[in-house]
Design a protein around this motif. Structure first.
Motif, PDB file in Angstrom:
ATOM      1  N   TRP A 256     -17.608  40.601-117.360  1.00 26.08           N
ATOM      2  CA  TRP A 256     -17.105  40.804-116.000  1.00 26.08           C
ATOM      3  C   TRP A 256     -16.459  39.557-115.403  1.00 26.08           C
ATOM      4  CZ3 TRP A 256     -21.062  43.735-117.895  1.00 26.08           C
ATOM      5  CH2 TRP A 256     -21.010  45.110-117.667  1.00 26.08           C
ATOM      6  N   ASP A 257     -16.949  38.366-115.754  1.00 25.00           N
ATOM      7  CA  ASP A 257     -16.424  37.204-115.014  1.00 25.00           C
ATOM      8  C   ASP A 257     -15.740  36.126-115.849  1.00 25.00           C
ATOM      9  OD1 ASP A 257     -18.678  36.014-116.129  1.00 25.00           O
ATOM     10  OD2 ASP A 257     -19.557  35.372-114.224  1.00 25.00           O
ATOM     11  N   PHE A 258     -15.745  36.235-117.192  1.00 26.43           N
ATOM     12  CA  PHE A 258     -14.973  35.275-117.984  1.00 26.43           C
ATOM     13  C   PHE A 258     -13.478  35.603-117.980  1.00 26.43           C
ATOM     14  CE2 PHE A 258     -18.076  33.058-121.182  1.00 26.43           C
ATOM     15  CZ  PHE A 258     -18.804  32.546-120.117  1.00 26.43           C
ATOM     16  N   PRO A 259     -13.084  36.850-118.271  1.00 33.58           N
ATOM     17  CA  PRO A 259     -11.641  37.148-118.290  1.00 33.58           C
ATOM     18  C   PRO A 259     -11.025  36.970-116.903  1.00 33.58           C
ATOM     19  CG  PRO A 259     -12.888  38.872-119.411  1.00 33.58           C
ATOM     20  CD  PRO A 259     -13.883  38.021-118.680  1.00 33.58           C
ATOM     21  N   GLY A 260      -9.834  36.450-116.893  1.00 36.55           N
ATOM     22  CA  GLY A 260      -9.119  36.297-115.626  1.00 36.55           C
ATOM     23  C   GLY A 260      -9.533  35.091-114.809  1.00 36.55           C
ATOM     24  N   ASN A 261     -10.502  34.311-115.296  1.00 35.21           N
ATOM     25  CA  ASN A 261     -10.932  33.127-114.557  1.00 35.21           C
ATOM     26  C   ASN A 261     -10.054  31.950-114.968  1.00 35.21           C
ATOM     27  OD1 ASN A 261     -12.599  30.550-114.145  1.00 35.21           O
ATOM     28  ND2 ASN A 261     -13.757  32.057-112.981  1.00 35.21           N
ATOM     29  N   ALA A 262      -9.167  31.560-114.085  1.00 27.47           N
ATOM     30  CA  ALA A 262      -8.187  30.521-114.400  1.00 27.47           C
ATOM     31  C   ALA A 262      -8.851  29.176-114.687  1.00 27.47           C
ATOM     32  CB  ALA A 262      -7.185  30.380-113.258  1.00 27.47           C
ATOM     33  N   GLY A 263      -9.956  28.896-114.003  1.00 29.14           N
ATOM     34  CA  GLY A 263     -10.645  27.627-114.211  1.00 29.14           C
ATOM     35  C   GLY A 263     -11.234  27.507-115.601  1.00 29.14           C
ATOM     36  N   LEU A 264     -11.852  28.589-116.067  1.00 30.12           N
ATOM     37  CA  LEU A 264     -12.407  28.571-117.424  1.00 30.12           C
ATOM     38  C   LEU A 264     -11.298  28.452-118.458  1.00 30.12           C
ATOM     39  CD1 LEU A 264     -15.279  31.221-117.518  1.00 30.12           C
ATOM     40  CD2 LEU A 264     -15.412  28.761-117.112  1.00 30.12           C
ATOM     41  N   ALA A 265     -10.220  29.188-118.242  1.00 29.86           N
ATOM     42  CA  ALA A 265      -9.099  29.122-119.174  1.00 29.86           C
ATOM     43  C   ALA A 265      -8.510  27.714-119.225  1.00 29.86           C
ATOM     44  CB  ALA A 265      -8.030  30.135-118.789  1.00 29.86           C
ATOM     45  N   ALA A 266      -8.451  27.070-118.075  1.00 27.46           N
ATOM     46  CA  ALA A 266      -7.883  25.716-118.022  1.00 27.46           C
ATOM     47  C   ALA A 266      -8.741  24.728-118.801  1.00 27.46           C
ATOM     48  CB  ALA A 266      -7.743  25.267-116.570  1.00 27.46           C
ATOM     49  N   ILE A 267     -10.055  24.895-118.745  1.00 26.70           N
ATOM     50  CA  ILE A 267     -10.937  24.015-119.505  1.00 26.70           C
ATOM     51  C   ILE A 267     -10.673  24.183-120.999  1.00 26.70           C
ATOM     52  CG2 ILE A 267     -13.329  23.573-120.164  1.00 26.70           C
ATOM     53  CD1 ILE A 267     -14.114  24.350-117.276  1.00 26.70           C
ATOM     54  N   GLY A 268     -10.663  25.436-121.452  1.00 24.88           N
ATOM     55  CA  GLY A 268     -10.423  25.687-122.870  1.00 24.88           C
ATOM     56  C   GLY A 268      -9.073  25.179-123.327  1.00 24.88           C
ATOM     57  N   ARG A 269      -8.069  25.387-122.489  1.00 27.82           N
ATOM     58  CA  ARG A 269      -6.718  24.948-122.835  1.00 27.82           C
ATOM     59  C   ARG A 269      -6.672  23.437-123.020  1.00 27.82           C
ATOM     60  NH1 ARG A 269      -4.425  26.182-118.337  1.00 27.82           N
ATOM     61  NH2 ARG A 269      -4.126  28.334-118.996  1.00 27.82           N
ATOM     62  N   GLN A 270      -7.244  22.698-122.078  1.00 28.91           N
ATOM     63  CA  GLN A 270      -7.156  21.240-122.167  1.00 28.91           C
ATOM     64  C   GLN A 270      -7.960  20.705-123.342  1.00 28.91           C
ATOM     65  OE1 GLN A 270      -7.470  19.031-118.522  1.00 28.91           O
ATOM     66  NE2 GLN A 270      -8.003  17.119-119.581  1.00 28.91           N
ATOM     67  N   VAL A 271      -9.168  21.243-123.550  1.00 30.05           N
ATOM     68  CA  VAL A 271      -9.971  20.772-124.674  1.00 30.05           C
ATOM     69  C   VAL A 271      -9.222  21.014-125.988  1.00 30.05           C
ATOM     70  CG1 VAL A 271     -12.085  21.170-125.999  1.00 30.05           C
ATOM     71  CG2 VAL A 271     -12.194  21.018-123.512  1.00 30.05           C
TER      72      VAL A 271
END
Length: 232
Positions: free
Chosen positions: A110-125
């Protein structure tokens, strides 16, 4: 890697969603998928931090008091303090981490997809040369993870995740908002399933994924191995 610090820190991502659809049952992050990877990471000399979607103390599921690793995690003073007061994604500096690990539990759907902050963390790492790892339903955190060029991280990559058959086996096919394996395939992933509830860890470059709780330790071990390879 971008810094020395990023080689010895792991960020475990937790759901803040505690309601299992309209079943009246509770959910949250699945403790074995946090405790067992934590044990692997700390044994490898890495420091583990936590982050959750909404911050604070996230809801927990799957606690088995008979599991000594779970008990060790919960009773560890440092981890206990971190679990009670997790930061939100926007309060985390991704440059500090060599591994980001998206833990499972049905709440993540319910809350991982669409969360821009989480995606940004993964992208940068990932783009700074680190490892992106996820287990069971944790790959829900990969569904909307795009790289700087706009492509999906999972596109063209082999991945493991909780399967449609496993979702049916636990009776939640009609409860979860979508079927995880199907959504990953829609994003261009090559889904590699194993028999229900059997350990299955897939490594594709610096992306490490696992199918179910039985895969949690293996995903952590593989993530450490890939991280060490980047240092060599």
């Amino acid at each position: 890697m971008s810094s020395v610090a990023s080689r010895d820190r792991v960020l475990i991502v937790l759901t803040s969603h505690g309601k299992l659809g309209d079943t009246g049952r509770s959910t949250g992050f699945y403790l074995p998928e946090v405790a067992h990877p934590w044990h692997v990471f700390t044994q490898a000399g890495l420091t583990v931090d936590l982050v959750s979607v909404q911050g604070g103390e996230p809801p927990m599921d799957g606690h088995d008091p008979a599991d000594p690793v779970q008990q060790k995690f919960l009773e560890d003073p440092e981890m206990s303090a971190k679990l009670k007061s997790t930061p939100k994604p926007g309060e985390v500096d991704p440059s500090r981490y060599g591994i980001v690990f998206y833990a499972g539990g049905h709440g993540v759907m319910w809350d991982f997809p669409g969360n821009a902050g989480l995606a940004a963390i993964g992208r940068q790492v990932y783009e700074q040369g680190g490892v992106v790892a996820a287990v069971c339903h944790g790959p829900a955190g990969l569904v909307d993870l795009t790289l700087s060029d706009g492509s999906h991280l999972v596109a063209g990559k082999r991945v493991a995740a909780f399967t449609n058959d496993e979702e049916a086996a636990v009776g939640l096919t009609e409860v979860v908002p979508f079927l995880l394996a199907d959504r990953l395939v829609e994003r261009g992933a090559i889904h590699v399933p194993a028999p229900n509830f059997q350990a299955n860890v897939i490594v594709d470059g610096r992306l490490v994924t696992g199918q179910n709780p039985a895969s949690a330790t293996g995903v952590a071990e593989a993530a450490v191995s890939v991280l060490r390879e980047q240092e060599a």
